[in-house]
Design an enzyme around this catalytic site. Structure first.
Site, short mmCIF file in Angstrom:
data_model
loop_
_atom_site.label_atom_id
_atom_site.label_comp_id
_atom_site.label_asym_id
_atom_site.label_seq_id
_atom_site.Cartn_x
_atom_site.Cartn_y
_atom_site.Cartn_z
N LYS A 52 0.84 -1.20 0.00
CA LYS A 52 0.00 0.00 0.00
C LYS A 52 0.88 1.25 0.00
O LYS A 52 0.60 2.22 -0.71
CB LYS A 52 -0.95 -0.02 1.22
CG LYS A 52 -2.03 -1.09 1.11
CD LYS A 52 -2.80 -1.33 2.40
CE LYS A 52 -3.76 -2.50 2.24
NZ LYS A 52 -4.51 -2.86 3.47
N GLN A 96 -4.75 -1.66 9.68
CA GLN A 96 -4.55 -2.98 9.08
C GLN A 96 -5.07 -4.05 10.03
O GLN A 96 -4.70 -4.10 11.20
CB GLN A 96 -3.05 -3.20 8.77
CG GLN A 96 -2.77 -4.47 7.98
CD GLN A 96 -3.39 -4.48 6.59
OE1 GLN A 96 -3.50 -3.46 5.92
NE2 GLN A 96 -3.82 -5.66 6.14
N ASP A 119 -11.20 2.68 4.11
CA ASP A 119 -11.44 1.23 4.06
C ASP A 119 -12.94 0.92 4.05
O ASP A 119 -13.34 -0.22 3.80
CB ASP A 119 -10.81 0.56 5.29
CG ASP A 119 -9.64 -0.34 4.93
OD1 ASP A 119 -9.56 -0.77 3.76
OD2 ASP A 119 -8.82 -0.61 5.82
#
Ligand code: GUN
Length: 283
Positions: A52, A96, A119
């Protein structure tokens, strides 16, 4: 059989994000910024965060990774999130997952400002997705929808079977398909006789992390197969959840692993972060 080439499409999307970043910088002086929270030493999580970060570099985003030890407290992570919520240089916040057992993940996801929730995991954005309103949509299912669009695959009235009911993939995938007028069934670990369900599917979307879960005899002729699994095979190779070798020839379309859904997840994170940066410009 046509291979849905996520690598190629993600490159195209990245190029478009990159040129939009240049325009945004020129017009506003702002650079899109992504902050990532990475807890512990899980190798897969480290690898994903690394990918990422590299993608952010390629398109000209600012990015920062807050690395925290496995033993970190809930309070310490919450303070970091609050700091990022208040930082005007940060457009996107990504925690994450998974997090260690002492951490209340849902409380953290709810603490992220919905406007920076690239997200799409905040209940506010989950609600907007199920209602069919604009908001941030989780990157992996959003990437799958981009593949359908790119290859002109019409979803209206199609029988879709989603295998896996996670908040990250299965549930948002089902919402997106439903919003696109497909008929949707969600199956999961407690589903009896999975094959009975998948055999009726025009489209099978699977992301559970089980090698060779979807075999040739579970797929009808000319089905479309979307493999969202990423597993490390005993020989070290990356494979999905579908027995690709034996299933591919039966399908009309199929995503490979690697090079299918995986790269799309990263490019959707870039697209979501850019979207957030563009919206904050108008404030
Ligand atoms: N862990 C596995 N997939 C994801 C994802 O898409 N986002 C985050 N934040 N964590 C993950």
């Amino acid at each position: 059989m046509i291979i849905l080439d996520g690598k190629k499409l993600s490159k195209k999307i990245e190029d478009s994000v990159k040129s939009d970043v240049l325009v945004l910088k020129e017009q506003t002086g702002r650079t899109p910024g992504l902050a990532v929270v990475l807890v512990g030493n899980d190798e897969a999580s480290q690898a994903y965060v690394n990918m990422k970060k590299k993608a952010c570099d390629r398109v000209g985003f600012y990015s920062i990774t807050h690395e925290m030890p496995e033993t970190i407290s809930q309070d310490a992570i919450e303070q970091t999130i609050t700091m990022m919520n208040d930082n005007p240089n940060i457009d996107g916040i990504l925690i994450q997952l998974p997090l260690p057992p002492q951490i209340n993940t849902n409380r953290l996801l709810e603490l992220v400002s919905p406007a920076k929730d690239v997200d799409g995991f905040h209940p506010y954005n989950v609600g907007r997705l199920t209602t069919g309103l604009d908001g941030f949509v989780p990157c992996t299912p959003l990437g799958v929808m981009e593949l359908f669009k790119e290859y002109n695959i019409d979803l209206k009235g199609k029988n879709c079977v989603v295998v896996g009911a996670s908040n990250i993939v299965g549930k948002p995938m089902a919402s997106l398909l439903l919003n696109a007028d497909a008929t949707v069934e969600i199956t999961h670990i407690y589903t009896k006789n999975l094959k009975e369900h998948t055999l009726k599917a025009d489209i099978i979307l699977v992301g559970v992390g089980v090698i060779n879960l979807i075999k040739e005899d579970m797929v009808k002729d000319d089905a479309i197969i979307i493999d969202i699994g990423i597993n490390r095979a005993p020989n070290g190779k990356l494979v999905g959840d579908v027995d690709y070798e034996n299933v591919a020839s039966k399908c009309s379309y199929i995503t490979p692993v690697p090079g299918g859904v995986g790269p799309m997840t990263i490019s959707m994170l870039l697209a979501n972060t850019l979207k957030s940066a563009k919206l904050s410009k108008k404030d």
